[in-house]
Design a protein around this motif. Structure first.
Motif, short mmCIF file in Angstrom:
data_model
loop_
_atom_site.label_atom_id
_atom_site.label_comp_id
_atom_site.label_asym_id
_atom_site.label_seq_id
_atom_site.Cartn_x
_atom_site.Cartn_y
_atom_site.Cartn_z
N ARG A 19 35.95 41.35 29.84
CA ARG A 19 34.98 40.67 29.09
C ARG A 19 35.45 39.97 27.96
O ARG A 19 35.11 38.71 27.84
CB ARG A 19 33.94 41.36 28.82
CG ARG A 19 32.47 40.81 28.33
CD ARG A 19 31.26 41.71 28.55
NE ARG A 19 31.49 43.04 27.79
CZ ARG A 19 31.65 44.22 28.33
NH1 ARG A 19 31.48 44.15 29.65
NH2 ARG A 19 31.94 45.15 27.60
N GLU A 20 36.32 40.51 27.08
CA GLU A 20 36.77 40.03 25.85
C GLU A 20 37.58 38.75 26.27
O GLU A 20 37.72 38.01 25.52
CB GLU A 20 37.50 40.97 24.98
CG GLU A 20 36.53 41.90 24.44
CD GLU A 20 37.31 42.91 23.61
OE1 GLU A 20 38.57 42.83 23.47
OE2 GLU A 20 36.64 43.85 23.13
N ALA A 21 38.51 39.00 27.68
CA ALA A 21 39.20 37.90 27.93
C ALA A 21 38.45 36.78 28.57
O ALA A 21 39.07 35.71 28.98
CB ALA A 21 40.28 38.40 28.88
N GLY A 22 37.24 36.90 28.95
CA GLY A 22 36.28 35.84 29.24
C GLY A 22 35.91 35.86 30.87
O GLY A 22 35.78 34.64 31.45
N PHE A 23 36.46 37.00 31.29
CA PHE A 23 36.05 36.95 33.01
C PHE A 23 35.53 38.30 33.26
O PHE A 23 35.67 39.33 32.53
CB PHE A 23 37.33 36.71 33.65
CG PHE A 23 38.29 37.87 33.53
CD1 PHE A 23 38.53 38.59 34.53
CD2 PHE A 23 39.24 38.05 32.63
CE1 PHE A 23 39.52 39.45 34.65
CE2 PHE A 23 40.34 38.52 32.67
CZ PHE A 23 40.37 39.62 33.61
N THR A 24 34.92 38.35 34.49
CA THR A 24 34.49 39.64 35.17
C THR A 24 35.32 39.93 36.23
O THR A 24 35.54 39.16 37.22
CB THR A 24 33.11 39.45 35.62
OG1 THR A 24 32.22 39.17 34.70
CG2 THR A 24 32.72 40.70 36.48
N PRO A 25 36.20 41.12 36.11
CA PRO A 25 37.32 41.28 37.12
C PRO A 25 36.51 41.57 38.74
O PRO A 25 35.56 42.17 38.70
CB PRO A 25 37.71 42.44 36.62
CG PRO A 25 37.01 43.42 35.76
CD PRO A 25 36.01 42.16 35.12
N THR A 26 37.33 41.21 39.65
CA THR A 26 37.03 41.44 41.05
C THR A 26 37.61 42.63 41.48
O THR A 26 38.99 42.55 41.60
CB THR A 26 37.38 40.33 41.95
OG1 THR A 26 36.81 38.95 41.41
CG2 THR A 26 36.86 40.64 43.31
N VAL A 27 36.97 43.73 41.33
CA VAL A 27 37.51 45.01 41.96
C VAL A 27 37.30 45.38 43.40
O VAL A 27 36.25 45.38 43.83
CB VAL A 27 36.76 46.27 40.93
CG1 VAL A 27 37.52 47.38 41.46
CG2 VAL A 27 37.07 45.97 39.37
N ARG A 28 38.41 45.24 43.91
CA ARG A 28 38.31 45.54 45.45
C ARG A 28 38.84 46.98 45.80
O ARG A 28 38.17 47.28 46.89
CB ARG A 28 39.60 44.70 46.01
CG ARG A 28 39.51 43.18 46.01
CD ARG A 28 38.19 42.53 46.46
NE ARG A 28 38.10 41.26 46.28
CZ ARG A 28 37.00 40.21 46.79
NH1 ARG A 28 36.06 40.85 47.43
NH2 ARG A 28 37.24 39.04 46.63
N PHE A 29 39.26 47.65 45.01
CA PHE A 29 39.91 49.14 45.30
C PHE A 29 39.65 49.85 43.99
O PHE A 29 40.15 49.42 42.98
CB PHE A 29 41.22 49.14 45.77
CG PHE A 29 41.64 48.14 46.66
CD1 PHE A 29 41.49 48.23 48.20
CD2 PHE A 29 42.10 46.75 46.56
CE1 PHE A 29 41.90 47.38 48.99
CE2 PHE A 29 42.49 46.02 47.24
CZ PHE A 29 42.40 46.27 48.73
N GLU A 30 39.18 51.27 44.31
CA GLU A 30 38.80 52.10 43.42
C GLU A 30 39.45 53.62 43.55
O GLU A 30 39.49 53.84 44.75
CB GLU A 30 37.36 52.43 42.93
CG GLU A 30 36.41 51.06 42.64
CD GLU A 30 35.04 51.51 42.56
OE1 GLU A 30 34.88 51.96 41.50
OE2 GLU A 30 34.22 50.99 43.44
N THR A 31 40.07 54.19 42.33
CA THR A 31 40.64 55.19 42.85
C THR A 31 40.75 55.96 41.51
O THR A 31 40.62 55.53 40.44
CB THR A 31 42.11 55.11 43.01
OG1 THR A 31 42.97 56.39 43.33
CG2 THR A 31 42.87 54.16 42.17
N GLU A 32 40.80 57.43 41.59
CA GLU A 32 40.81 58.06 40.06
C GLU A 32 42.48 58.51 39.93
O GLU A 32 42.82 59.09 38.82
CB GLU A 32 40.05 59.52 40.22
CG GLU A 32 40.81 60.54 41.33
CD GLU A 32 40.12 61.89 41.35
OE1 GLU A 32 40.57 62.57 41.90
OE2 GLU A 32 38.99 61.82 40.71
#
Length: 330
Positions: free
Chosen positions: A219-232
């Protein structure tokens, strides 16, 4: 009647010493003080307890009865003192450690190796504990040391828990090795996060502090990331990046040099996590905890010094040691 164990032990001492003067000497008191204590005991028990004579002092039948119980009190006290000494001796050699996997892989082993050489009789145990649980495990006494991480904000443990800073662990960008940003720029040039605004991302699961930090940085870099994959798992994240389907943000400590990946530093200010060792505020009963923390700081300094060199590819002859391929969760 409330029984005063001190009076029972006093009668035992008088019986053993044979006079009030000798009993007073043994207790580092004056004869007058002992006389006052005997008088109080006789008032409390409402019966004569001591017979004073020219050759010393003897006990009445009642005094002898109470003195026998005084010996029982002495024996119990001696046994308690011995058992407490044994317990404290055990505690001084016991060290129960909790840590998350990246620290268990890279930070803890050298410190434990040195500690075991110095104290081969140490009773050491290690369990996997997430950072969110570390302070509670210390508070309840289940652990003596907990290695935890805080993402971007200072740790604020409870008042009875002390946080010892260990290591500032920066986040780095993990790219497929055929990514344009991996091949068109020198690898010692730091990336700006906004250069990756159009990428697909593999990220830590939602709800984790690392995920919140990533979104804040984006957000500070000016964008909303497109998260395709989530993991712990940072290991899983890097393996997915190696397939070429996404990029990721990974802790420098957790880098595995997964096949097909390249690693690039981020420009300042860059996201990071701070590693701490938690102990009780009063760790006097577990002296090995302080020793371990000193050793962990030594290891942390060595790791930080090694990070001053540019990141290198794992397939390069100069890449050096590859990290073990074991799950590295946050």
């Amino acid at each position: 009647m409330v029984v005063d164990p001190g009076q029972l032990r006093l009668l035992t001492l008088i019986e053993r010493c044979g006079s009030l003067t000798a009993a007073a000497h043994a207790l580092h008191l004056t004869p007058a003080a002992i006389t006052q204590q005997v008088a109080k005991a006789e008032r409390d028990w409402q019966v004569p307890l001591v017979i004073r004579g020219p050759r010393g002092a003897t006990l009445t039948a009642a005094g002898a009865l109470l003195a026998s119980h005084g010996r029982t009190v002495e024996e119990a006290s001696d046994k308690a003192a011995a058992e407490l000494a044994a317990l404290l001796g055990h505690l001084s050699l016991r060290l129960r450690i909790g840590t998350f996997q990246a620290a268990a892989l890279h930070l803890l082993p050298p410190a434990l190796t040195t500690l075991r050489h110095r104290h081969p009789d140490a009773d050491v145990s290690v369990i996997d504990v997430g950072s969110a649980r570390g302070a509670d495990e210390i508070s309840t006494g289940r652990l003596d040391v907990a290695i935890v991480a805080s993402w971007g904000t200072p740790l604020a443990p409870p008042p009875h828990v002390r946080a010892h800073p260990l290591l500032l662990d920066p986040m780095v960008v993990v790219l497929p090795d055929d990514h344009p940003l991996a091949t068109e720029q020198p690898t010692d040039t730091a990336l700006h996060l906004e250069q990756l605004r159009d990428e697909s991302w593999v990220s830590i699961l939602a709800g984790h502090a690392a995920r919140e930090q990533f979104h804040d940085a984006a957000r500070e870099a000016g964008f909303t990331p497109t998260v395709r994959f989530e993991t712990e798992s940072y290991d899983v994240a890097q393996a997915l990046v190696g397939t070429g389907i996404a990029v990721g943000l990974v802790s420098r400590l957790a880098l595995t040099h997964a096949l097909g990946t390249t690693h690039r530093e981020l420009a300042h200010p860059r996201p990071h996590r701070q590693l701490y060792a938690l102990t009780k505020a009063d760790a006097s009963l577990t002296p090995l905890a302080d020793m371990l923390i000193d050793l962990l700081r030594d290891v942390a300094r060595d790791i930080t010094a090694s990070w001053e060199a540019p990141l290198r590819e794992p397939h390069s002859p100069s890449a050096g040691h590859l990290l073990p391929e074991q799950p590295t969760t946050v």
